[in-house]
Design a protein around this motif. Structure first.
Motif, mmCIF file in Angstrom:
data_model
loop_
_atom_site.group_PDB
_atom_site.id
_atom_site.type_symbol
_atom_site.label_atom_id
_atom_site.label_comp_id
_atom_site.label_asym_id
_atom_site.label_seq_id
_atom_site.Cartn_x
_atom_site.Cartn_y
_atom_site.Cartn_z
ATOM 1 N N VAL A 68 37.912 43.644 45.974
ATOM 2 C CA VAL A 68 38.008 44.236 44.633
ATOM 3 C C VAL A 68 38.558 43.215 43.647
ATOM 4 O O VAL A 68 38.076 43.113 42.517
ATOM 5 N N ARG A 69 39.561 42.465 44.047
ATOM 6 C CA ARG A 69 40.099 41.418 43.165
ATOM 7 C C ARG A 69 39.031 40.378 42.836
ATOM 8 O O ARG A 69 38.894 39.942 41.697
ATOM 9 N N ARG A 70 38.237 39.996 43.851
ATOM 10 C CA ARG A 70 37.162 39.016 43.644
ATOM 11 C C ARG A 70 36.117 39.580 42.690
ATOM 12 O O ARG A 70 35.664 38.898 41.770
ATOM 13 N N TRP A 71 35.757 40.863 42.893
ATOM 14 C CA TRP A 71 34.781 41.504 42.001
ATOM 15 C C TRP A 71 35.313 41.553 40.571
ATOM 16 O O TRP A 71 34.564 41.368 39.618
ATOM 17 N N LYS A 72 36.580 41.822 40.432
ATOM 18 C CA LYS A 72 37.186 41.873 39.098
ATOM 19 C C LYS A 72 37.067 40.517 38.418
ATOM 20 O O LYS A 72 36.699 40.431 37.242
ATOM 21 N N LEU A 73 37.396 39.448 39.153
ATOM 22 C CA LEU A 73 37.299 38.112 38.571
ATOM 23 C C LEU A 73 35.851 37.764 38.227
ATOM 24 O O LEU A 73 35.580 37.186 37.164
ATOM 25 N N ILE A 74 34.924 38.129 39.114
ATOM 26 C CA ILE A 74 33.508 37.869 38.837
ATOM 27 C C ILE A 74 33.073 38.656 37.606
ATOM 28 O O ILE A 74 32.365 38.148 36.739
#
Length: 107
Positions: A68-74
């Protein structure tokens, strides 16, 4: 002398009886302490099991949280790119309309 011996024997009996009552109270008190200690041991065991369960849940959730953190950054990066692209298109479109207006109005 017999009377004094009888008095002493009575006093010894009273002391022994007092000691016996004290020992009985001590036995009851120790039993109560042991019962409470057993309850505490049971409660600590239950608590340890709960902590282990929570740790397992957190371990299982960690990869999802990282995703989820990675998706947020993307997503934030994509929004930035879209924003710059929209801004560039807006400037280009505004310039095109200005030129078209200049052609139409003859300036």
């Amino acid at each position: 002398m017999n009377r004094e011996i009888a008095v002493l024997a009575t006093k010894v009996d009273m002391i022994l009886d007092s000691i016996r009552r004290s020992e009985e109270k001590s036995d009851v008190s120790r039993a109560s302490v042991h019962r409470r200690m057993d309850e505490l041991v049971e409660r600590v065991g239950t608590l340890e099991n709960g902590v282990v369960s929570v740790q397992k849940d957190v371990t299982e959730m960690k990869p999802t949280i990282d995703d989820v953190r990675r998706w947020k950054l993307i997503g934030l990066g994509a929004l930035g790119v879209i924003g710059f692209g929209g801004m560039a298109m807006g400037v280009t479109f505004a310039d095109a309309i200005r030129r078209l207006g200049a052609v139409i109005l003859g300036r």
